[in-house]
Every structure is written in C-alpha cells, then in structure tokens.
Design a protein around this motif. Sequence first.
Motif, mmCIF file in Angstrom:
data_model
loop_
_atom_site.group_PDB
_atom_site.id
_atom_site.type_symbol
_atom_site.label_atom_id
_atom_site.label_comp_id
_atom_site.label_asym_id
_atom_site.label_seq_id
_atom_site.Cartn_x
_atom_site.Cartn_y
_atom_site.Cartn_z
ATOM 1 N N LEU A 106 39.180 -91.153 14.339
ATOM 2 C CA LEU A 106 39.733 -92.262 15.115
ATOM 3 C C LEU A 106 40.705 -93.089 14.282
ATOM 4 C CD1 LEU A 106 36.674 -93.597 17.141
ATOM 5 C CD2 LEU A 106 38.699 -92.451 18.024
ATOM 6 N N SER A 107 40.377 -93.306 13.022
ATOM 7 C CA SER A 107 41.271 -94.065 12.146
ATOM 8 C C SER A 107 42.589 -93.340 11.935
ATOM 9 C CB SER A 107 40.602 -94.324 10.797
ATOM 10 O OG SER A 107 39.511 -95.182 10.957
ATOM 11 N N VAL A 108 42.527 -92.044 11.759
ATOM 12 C CA VAL A 108 43.754 -91.267 11.586
ATOM 13 C C VAL A 108 44.585 -91.283 12.864
ATOM 14 C CG1 VAL A 108 44.649 -88.934 11.218
ATOM 15 C CG2 VAL A 108 42.868 -89.834 9.730
ATOM 16 N N ALA A 109 43.922 -91.177 14.014
ATOM 17 C CA ALA A 109 44.646 -91.236 15.288
ATOM 18 C C ALA A 109 45.314 -92.601 15.464
ATOM 19 C CB ALA A 109 43.692 -90.956 16.438
ATOM 20 N N GLY A 110 44.619 -93.651 15.105
ATOM 21 C CA GLY A 110 45.208 -94.989 15.169
ATOM 22 C C GLY A 110 46.372 -95.144 14.215
ATOM 23 N N LEU A 111 46.247 -94.586 13.038
ATOM 24 C CA LEU A 111 47.332 -94.647 12.061
ATOM 25 C C LEU A 111 48.556 -93.894 12.559
ATOM 26 C CD1 LEU A 111 48.234 -95.535 9.236
ATOM 27 C CD2 LEU A 111 47.324 -93.385 8.380
ATOM 28 N N ALA B 36 46.693 -98.854 19.171
ATOM 29 C CA ALA B 36 46.542 -98.033 17.969
ATOM 30 C C ALA B 36 45.817 -98.811 16.880
ATOM 31 C CB ALA B 36 47.912 -97.566 17.477
ATOM 32 N N LEU B 37 46.133 -100.089 16.769
ATOM 33 C CA LEU B 37 45.450 -100.926 15.778
ATOM 34 C C LEU B 37 43.967 -101.052 16.110
ATOM 35 C CD1 LEU B 37 45.870 -102.674 13.268
ATOM 36 C CD2 LEU B 37 46.301 -104.598 14.785
ATOM 37 N N LEU B 38 43.641 -101.239 17.381
ATOM 38 C CA LEU B 38 42.245 -101.310 17.804
ATOM 39 C C LEU B 38 41.519 -100.001 17.527
ATOM 40 C CD1 LEU B 38 39.962 -102.848 19.308
ATOM 41 C CD2 LEU B 38 40.823 -101.772 21.389
ATOM 42 N N LEU B 39 42.165 -98.885 17.821
ATOM 43 C CA LEU B 39 41.562 -97.577 17.573
ATOM 44 C C LEU B 39 41.282 -97.380 16.082
ATOM 45 C CD1 LEU B 39 40.812 -95.054 19.230
ATOM 46 C CD2 LEU B 39 43.035 -94.131 18.599
ATOM 47 N N SER B 40 42.225 -97.787 15.260
ATOM 48 C CA SER B 40 42.045 -97.661 13.821
ATOM 49 C C SER B 40 40.904 -98.547 13.321
ATOM 50 C CB SER B 40 43.346 -98.029 13.111
ATOM 51 O OG SER B 40 43.214 -97.885 11.726
ATOM 52 N N VAL B 41 40.824 -99.755 13.822
ATOM 53 C CA VAL B 41 39.753 -100.675 13.411
ATOM 54 C C VAL B 41 38.392 -100.154 13.861
ATOM 55 C CG1 VAL B 41 38.799 -102.976 13.815
ATOM 56 C CG2 VAL B 41 41.202 -102.714 13.239
ATOM 57 N N LEU B 42 38.311 -99.654 15.089
ATOM 58 C CA LEU B 42 37.039 -99.103 15.566
ATOM 59 C C LEU B 42 36.621 -97.893 14.737
ATOM 60 C CD1 LEU B 42 37.444 -99.372 19.433
ATOM 61 C CD2 LEU B 42 36.003 -100.756 17.938
ATOM 62 N N GLY B 43 37.587 -97.076 14.369
ATOM 63 C CA GLY B 43 37.280 -95.933 13.515
ATOM 64 C C GLY B 43 36.758 -96.369 12.158
ATOM 65 N N LEU B 44 37.391 -97.359 11.572
ATOM 66 C CA LEU B 44 36.918 -97.849 10.274
ATOM 67 C C LEU B 44 35.533 -98.480 10.388
ATOM 68 C CD1 LEU B 44 40.192 -99.321 8.782
ATOM 69 C CD2 LEU B 44 38.975 -97.278 8.061
ATOM 70 N N MET B 45 35.267 -99.131 11.513
ATOM 71 C CA MET B 45 33.927 -99.688 11.719
ATOM 72 C C MET B 45 32.885 -98.581 11.815
ATOM 73 S SD MET B 45 34.836 -102.779 14.355
ATOM 74 C CE MET B 45 33.151 -103.058 14.816
ATOM 75 N N LEU B 46 33.231 -97.483 12.478
ATOM 76 C CA LEU B 46 32.309 -96.355 12.542
ATOM 77 C C LEU B 46 32.070 -95.749 11.165
ATOM 78 C CD1 LEU B 46 33.288 -94.397 15.782
ATOM 79 C CD2 LEU B 46 31.140 -95.548 15.293
ATOM 80 N N VAL B 47 33.124 -95.644 10.372
ATOM 81 C CA VAL B 47 32.969 -95.094 9.017
ATOM 82 C C VAL B 47 32.034 -95.981 8.203
ATOM 83 C CG1 VAL B 47 34.181 -94.665 6.847
ATOM 84 C CG2 VAL B 47 35.165 -93.865 8.995
ATOM 85 N N ILE B 48 32.254 -97.276 8.250
ATOM 86 C CA ILE B 48 31.421 -98.191 7.461
ATOM 87 C C ILE B 48 29.978 -98.159 7.969
ATOM 88 C CG2 ILE B 48 31.022 -100.628 6.981
ATOM 89 C CD1 ILE B 48 34.086 -100.936 6.902
ATOM 90 N N THR B 49 29.787 -98.102 9.291
ATOM 91 C CA THR B 49 28.443 -98.045 9.846
ATOM 92 C C THR B 49 27.744 -96.752 9.443
ATOM 93 O OG1 THR B 49 29.146 -99.375 11.736
ATOM 94 C CG2 THR B 49 27.106 -98.137 11.979
ATOM 95 N N GLY B 50 28.454 -95.643 9.516
ATOM 96 C CA GLY B 50 27.854 -94.363 9.110
ATOM 97 C C GLY B 50 27.477 -94.321 7.657
ATOM 98 N N ILE B 51 28.329 -94.889 6.817
ATOM 99 C CA ILE B 51 28.020 -94.921 5.370
ATOM 100 C C ILE B 51 26.839 -95.859 5.112
ATOM 101 C CG2 ILE B 51 28.895 -95.668 3.124
ATOM 102 C CD1 ILE B 51 31.639 -94.625 3.997
ATOM 103 N N PHE B 52 26.842 -96.996 5.774
ATOM 104 C CA PHE B 52 25.786 -97.967 5.558
ATOM 105 C C PHE B 52 24.423 -97.449 6.007
ATOM 106 C CE2 PHE B 52 23.368 -101.766 6.972
ATOM 107 C CZ PHE B 52 23.279 -102.413 5.745
ATOM 108 N N LEU B 53 24.391 -96.788 7.155
ATOM 109 C CA LEU B 53 23.115 -96.276 7.670
ATOM 110 C C LEU B 53 22.700 -94.946 7.065
ATOM 111 C CD1 LEU B 53 23.507 -97.184 11.447
ATOM 112 C CD2 LEU B 53 22.183 -98.386 9.717
ATOM 113 N N GLY B 54 23.673 -94.221 6.544
ATOM 114 C CA GLY B 54 23.363 -92.888 6.007
ATOM 115 C C GLY B 54 22.978 -92.997 4.608
#
Length: 72
Positions: free
Chosen positions: A12-17, A54-72
């Motif tokens: 999602l972050s790459v798509a937003g970028l 696109a900015l929203l998509l990128s931010v949501l993607g980064l939030m998913l990355v941080i959430t996945g890293i934090f919970l994993g």
Amino acid sequence: MFDLIVWTGAALSVAGLLGLVWCIIKVARARRQNLDDDALRAVVQSVLPYNLGALLLSVLGLMLVITGIFLG
C-alpha cells in the motif's frame, strides 16, 4: 500472520508513493506547457484529490507496517 500485514502495508505504501509520483509528473508537465494561471490552477485542482488519496494510501500502508512489526 503478521508478516502478511507488514507486506500488505508495504504494498500500500508503494502504491501511494507511485500515486504521489504520478501527481508530481502531471503538474510538472502542466508547468512546462507554460499555461496561464487559470489553466494551471485547473490542472492542480484536478490533481489534488488524487494527491490526497495517494498520501492517505501511503500513510495507511505505513500504519499497517508499524502495526505488523509492533505486534509481530
């Protein structure tokens, strides 16, 4: 499970970028055409929703990355 969240967020972050790059290219082409102020403003206003999306998509993607890293 959390790896999937991280990779989905990265996609999602790459798509937003890519969307942000498209917006930059579209406005740069319009500026190179030496349009008058009203025409250039119309191009920028037409690109603005895509830019924000696109900015929203990128931010949501980064939030998913941080959430996945934090919970994993």
